[in-house]
Design a protein around this motif. Structure first.
Motif, PDB file in Angstrom:
ATOM      1  N   ASP A  75       7.749   0.424   5.468  1.00  0.00           N
ATOM      2  CA  ASP A  75       7.952  -0.115   4.123  1.00  0.00           C
ATOM      3  C   ASP A  75       9.440  -0.127   3.778  1.00  0.00           C
ATOM      4  O   ASP A  75      10.014  -1.174   3.490  1.00  0.00           O
ATOM      5  N   ARG A 104       6.940  -3.629   0.195  1.00  0.00           N
ATOM      6  CA  ARG A 104       5.984  -3.767  -0.905  1.00  0.00           C
ATOM      7  C   ARG A 104       6.524  -4.698  -1.982  1.00  0.00           C
ATOM      8  O   ARG A 104       5.746  -5.415  -2.631  1.00  0.00           O
ATOM      9  N   GLU A 105       7.829  -4.706  -2.193  1.00  0.00           N
ATOM     10  CA  GLU A 105       8.431  -5.595  -3.184  1.00  0.00           C
ATOM     11  C   GLU A 105       8.531  -7.025  -2.656  1.00  0.00           C
ATOM     12  O   GLU A 105       8.250  -7.989  -3.379  1.00  0.00           O
TER      13      GLU A 105
END
Length: 247
Positions: A125, A108-109
Motif C-alpha cells: 500500500d 488506497r488513495e
C-alpha cells in the motif's frame, strides 16, 4: 506524486485522437488488448486520457462493448469494441528516489481515484520503494528486464505500457548493440512526453521460462519523505504526460 499539467492533458487527448485514426490489423483504428500502467498518479491520468475508461476488472469483453471511434468505418457499420483492462504494475514505475515527484501516494488513495484500474498485483500500500537516494542505474536496468520478462509471459497480443522516460532509457539502453547506428540511436534515445513507440517483442521460445519473482523493496534506508494525501501537505510538481509504449 505529481499530476499532469494542462499541456500534458492536451498531449494525451491528441494521442487518443491519433490512435482513433491509426490503422492496425484489419481495423481503421488502433485498439489494445491490455494497458499496463505505472502506479504513479501522472501515468494513471495519462492512461485515462489516451485510452478512455477501462473495462471493469473481472468483466468479460463481450459484456463491456462500446462504440468504435467516432467517424470510423466501424462506427458507421455499428461495430462494437471492448475497452482494454488497465493493469497496474510496480515494476514499470519511474526510477525512484531523491525526487519527490517519482514517489507515489498510498495505493488506497490512488485506487479510490481510479476505481476501474486493476491494482490486484500491487503488493504494498505505502511506497516502500522510494528512498532519499536515487535508485542505482544497475537496479533500474535489472528491474526493467524483470518487467520485460513478465510482459513476455502475458497472453495478450497488443499491449500498451504507460510508463516513464528514465525507465525506458534504462530498458532500451540494454539492447540494440548489434543494430546500425541510426537504428540503435532511435531505440535508445530519451522518449518524449506522451510519445507512442511501437515495439515487437519476440519470445524466441522462452515465453514459458523461469518464474518471475515479485519486485522487492530496496536495501537502502527508507525515505524521510512521506507522500501524504492531498488533504495534507503534499510535495507535487505537475508533469507533462508520460510515455505510452505499444508492444
Amino acid at each position: 506524486d505529481s499530476r499532469l499539467t494542462a499541456k500534458g492533458i492536451d498531449q494525451a487527448e491528441r494521442l487518443r485522437a491519433h490512435l482513433a485514426k491509426r490503422p492496425s490489423g484489419s481495423r481503421s483504428f488502433t485498439a489494445f488488448d491490455l494497458v499496463v500502467v505505472s502506479p504513479l498518479t501522472r501515468t494513471c491520468e495519462t492512461a485515462l486520457g489516451v485510452f478512455g475508461q477501462p473495462r471493469e476488472p473481472g468483466k468479460p469483453a463481450f459484456l463491456a462493448t462500446t462504440d468504435a471511434p467516432e467517424g470510423s468505418p466501424e462506427k458507421l457499420a455499428g461495430v462494437k469494441v471492448a475497452p482494454p483492462r488497465f493493469l497496474v504494475r510496480e515494476e514499470c514505475r519511474e526510477r525512484w528516489g531523491h525526487y519527490v515527484c517519482d514517489g507515489r501516494r498510498p495505493i488506497r488513495e490512488i485506487a479510490a481515484e481510479f476505481p476501474n484500474f486493476d491494482f490486484s498485483e500491487i503488493v504494498h500500500d505505502n511506497d516502500v520503494f522510494y528512498t532519499d537516494e536515487r535508485e542505482t542505474d544497475e537496479h533500474c536496468c535489472a528491474r526493467a528486464v524483470k518487467f520485460l520478462e513478465w510482459l513476455n509471459k502475458r497472453p495478450e497480443k497488443c499491449i500498451a505500457v504507460v510508463t516513464h522516460s528514465s525507465f525506458l532509457r534504462h530498458l532500451f539502453g540494454q539492447f540494440g548493440e548489434a543494430l546500425h547506428d541510426d537504428d540503435r540511436d532511435s531505440l535508445q534515445r530519451l522518449a518524449g512526453n506522451c510519445e507512442l513507440r511501437s515495439i515487437v517483442l519476440c519470445s524466441h521460445g522462452n515465453k514459458d521460462g523461469k518464474a518471475i519473482d515479485p519486485l522487492m523493496p530496496p536495501t537502502q534506508a527508507p525515505s524521510t519523505v512521506r507522500m501524504n494525501s492531498e488533504s495534507g501537505i503534499t510535495h507535487k510538481v505537475p508533469q507533462e504526460s508520460e510515455e505510452p509504449i505499444k508492444f
